[in-house]
Write a protein that holds these residues in place. Sequence first.
Motif, PDB file in Angstrom:
ATOM      1  N   ALA A 186       0.810  -1.220   0.000  1.00 55.14           N
ATOM      2  CA  ALA A 186       0.000   0.000   0.000  1.00 55.14           C
ATOM      3  C   ALA A 186       0.844   1.272   0.000  1.00 55.14           C
ATOM      4  N   ASP A 187       2.171   1.153  -0.013  1.00 52.02           N
ATOM      5  CA  ASP A 187       3.039   2.332   0.044  1.00 52.02           C
ATOM      6  C   ASP A 187       2.840   3.224  -1.175  1.00 52.02           C
ATOM      7  N   LYS A 188       3.012   4.537  -0.938  1.00 50.10           N
ATOM      8  CA  LYS A 188       2.918   5.517  -2.016  1.00 50.10           C
ATOM      9  C   LYS A 188       4.184   6.361  -2.147  1.00 50.10           C
ATOM     10  N   ASP A 189       5.043   6.303  -1.148  1.00 50.86           N
ATOM     11  CA  ASP A 189       6.286   7.085  -1.176  1.00 50.86           C
ATOM     12  C   ASP A 189       7.463   6.127  -1.010  1.00 50.86           C
ATOM     13  N   PHE A 190       8.364   6.139  -1.982  1.00 52.25           N
ATOM     14  CA  PHE A 190       9.486   5.206  -2.007  1.00 52.25           C
ATOM     15  C   PHE A 190      10.827   5.945  -1.933  1.00 52.25           C
ATOM     16  N   THR A 191      10.781   7.164  -1.421  1.00 48.94           N
ATOM     17  CA  THR A 191      11.980   8.008  -1.415  1.00 48.94           C
ATOM     18  C   THR A 191      13.126   7.374  -0.655  1.00 48.94           C
ATOM     19  N   SER A 192      12.859   6.858   0.551  1.00 50.77           N
ATOM     20  CA  SER A 192      13.953   6.320   1.366  1.00 50.77           C
ATOM     21  C   SER A 192      14.588   5.110   0.690  1.00 50.77           C
ATOM     22  N   LEU A 197      19.175   2.911  -2.784  1.00 50.48           N
ATOM     23  CA  LEU A 197      19.654   2.361  -4.058  1.00 50.48           C
ATOM     24  C   LEU A 197      20.636   3.311  -4.724  1.00 50.48           C
ATOM     25  N   LYS A 198      20.325   4.581  -4.721  1.00 48.54           N
ATOM     26  CA  LYS A 198      21.200   5.571  -5.363  1.00 48.54           C
ATOM     27  C   LYS A 198      22.588   5.562  -4.742  1.00 48.54           C
ATOM     28  N   GLN A 199      22.643   5.459  -3.428  1.00 49.89           N
ATOM     29  CA  GLN A 199      23.938   5.453  -2.735  1.00 49.89           C
ATOM     30  C   GLN A 199      24.776   4.224  -3.079  1.00 49.89           C
ATOM     31  N   SER A 200      24.118   3.130  -3.502  1.00 49.43           N
ATOM     32  CA  SER A 200      24.856   1.905  -3.818  1.00 49.43           C
ATOM     33  C   SER A 200      25.448   1.904  -5.226  1.00 49.43           C
ATOM     34  N   ILE A 215       4.731   2.492 -11.311  1.00 51.35           N
ATOM     35  CA  ILE A 215       4.676   3.799 -11.969  1.00 51.35           C
ATOM     36  C   ILE A 215       5.212   4.890 -11.046  1.00 51.35           C
ATOM     37  N   ILE A 216       4.786   4.853  -9.782  1.00 54.34           N
ATOM     38  CA  ILE A 216       5.268   5.856  -8.824  1.00 54.34           C
ATOM     39  C   ILE A 216       6.771   5.724  -8.613  1.00 54.34           C
ATOM     40  N   ILE A 217       7.258   4.488  -8.485  1.00 55.10           N
ATOM     41  CA  ILE A 217       8.696   4.262  -8.277  1.00 55.10           C
ATOM     42  C   ILE A 217       9.510   4.835  -9.430  1.00 55.10           C
ATOM     43  N   LEU A 218       9.081   4.617 -10.650  1.00 52.98           N
ATOM     44  CA  LEU A 218       9.814   5.149 -11.793  1.00 52.98           C
ATOM     45  C   LEU A 218       9.843   6.674 -11.764  1.00 52.98           C
ATOM     46  N   LEU A 224      14.712  11.801  -8.236  1.00 50.12           N
ATOM     47  CA  LEU A 224      15.842  11.732  -7.302  1.00 50.12           C
ATOM     48  C   LEU A 224      17.185  11.571  -8.013  1.00 50.12           C
ATOM     49  N   GLY A 225      17.173  11.568  -9.324  1.00 51.86           N
ATOM     50  CA  GLY A 225      18.419  11.538 -10.079  1.00 51.86           C
ATOM     51  C   GLY A 225      18.942  10.159 -10.419  1.00 51.86           C
ATOM     52  N   LEU A 226      18.122   9.117 -10.264  1.00 52.94           N
ATOM     53  CA  LEU A 226      18.542   7.785 -10.695  1.00 52.94           C
ATOM     54  C   LEU A 226      18.302   7.676 -12.203  1.00 52.94           C
ATOM     55  N   THR A 227      19.367   7.617 -12.954  1.00 54.41           N
ATOM     56  CA  THR A 227      19.271   7.578 -14.413  1.00 54.41           C
ATOM     57  C   THR A 227      19.530   6.188 -14.975  1.00 54.41           C
ATOM     58  N   GLN A 228      19.791   5.219 -14.097  1.00 50.03           N
ATOM     59  CA  GLN A 228      20.094   3.859 -14.543  1.00 50.03           C
ATOM     60  C   GLN A 228      18.881   3.226 -15.233  1.00 50.03           C
ATOM     61  N   PRO A 229      19.126   2.261 -16.115  1.00 50.21           N
ATOM     62  CA  PRO A 229      18.010   1.508 -16.679  1.00 50.21           C
ATOM     63  C   PRO A 229      17.321   0.675 -15.600  1.00 50.21           C
ATOM     64  N   PHE A 230      15.997   0.642 -15.655  1.00 47.69           N
ATOM     65  CA  PHE A 230      15.194  -0.211 -14.797  1.00 47.69           C
ATOM     66  C   PHE A 230      14.675  -1.371 -15.640  1.00 47.69           C
TER      67      PHE A 230
END
Length: 299
Positions: A186-192, A197-200, A215-218, A224-230
């Motif tokens: 049910a989460d809507k915010d995945f910032t943390s 992931l970004k730090q890794s 959709i929200i995660i993408l 947040l600046g994650l430019t990697q392919p998902f």
Amino acid sequence: DGVTDDTVTIGVFGPITGPAAYVGLGGRDGMNLAIKEINAAGGINGRKLRVLFEDDAHSPSRALAAVKKLIDQDKVFILLSLAGSNSTIGTIDFVKQRQIPMYVSFASAPQVTQPFNRYLFRGGTTEAARYGEIYAEFLVQGLKAQRIGIISGHDEYTKNEADAVVRYLKAWFNLEPVKRVTFNIADKDFTSQLLELKQSKPDAIFLSSHLAAGIIILRQARELGLTQPFFGGATLTDNAVPANAKSAAEEFMAGWLLPLFMGSNHPDMVKFESAWRREYPNLPTGRPNTFVLLGYVDS
């Protein structure tokens, strides 16, 4: 039970409300189209198919209640699960006990076919372990990734899928994720999770989620600046992803379960899409999806 001189009654369950409604709604509509065509062609040995559908809301307990009603009250001949793993696993022990055949269209949970039981059948989807093999291979050999991050849910499908990817990354390529983060359905915010992931510093990110969360995660990942392919699981091969995530869906890929893509010029797909448009001219973006096609062919 469930068979008369002129009808065969099928009990069907799946989520048409809740976080996986896109699964059950798609499966139900695909099934209904197939049943209409079968009945128009004379049914099965002269008997028309009659369908009773129960909403499980993606809940194991509600799925079990639905199956008990279909078997004990409605006296169906056979069950069709148009539910995901989370719901389906709640019904398996009862179905075995009552010895009613159940055809499982979508659920990839290992419990569907392991251990073998003569009353359980798996349809067009595959077991979670096979996802692990294919996805691990694509991440490493297709995307050339050595540093792989994973974000996945806790429900049965997303957990099993991500676990399988982790297992085969290790078994086949001697790789372990640089980071794996999880979330609740049910989460809507995945910032943390995304900041972890970004730090890794991954080369690529595997995303196992249901449609709305994906959709929200993408969107949040790109913000947040994650430019990697998902790379995502099969539930995310859906036109609703680019329609709603828009530019955030660039560099996003996902698995596809069927031998033909929608829009293919193959006669079978042309025939299906023509029938689909006649039957459902006003459905929202994202339909037909994978689950429509599986519901259609498995029926």
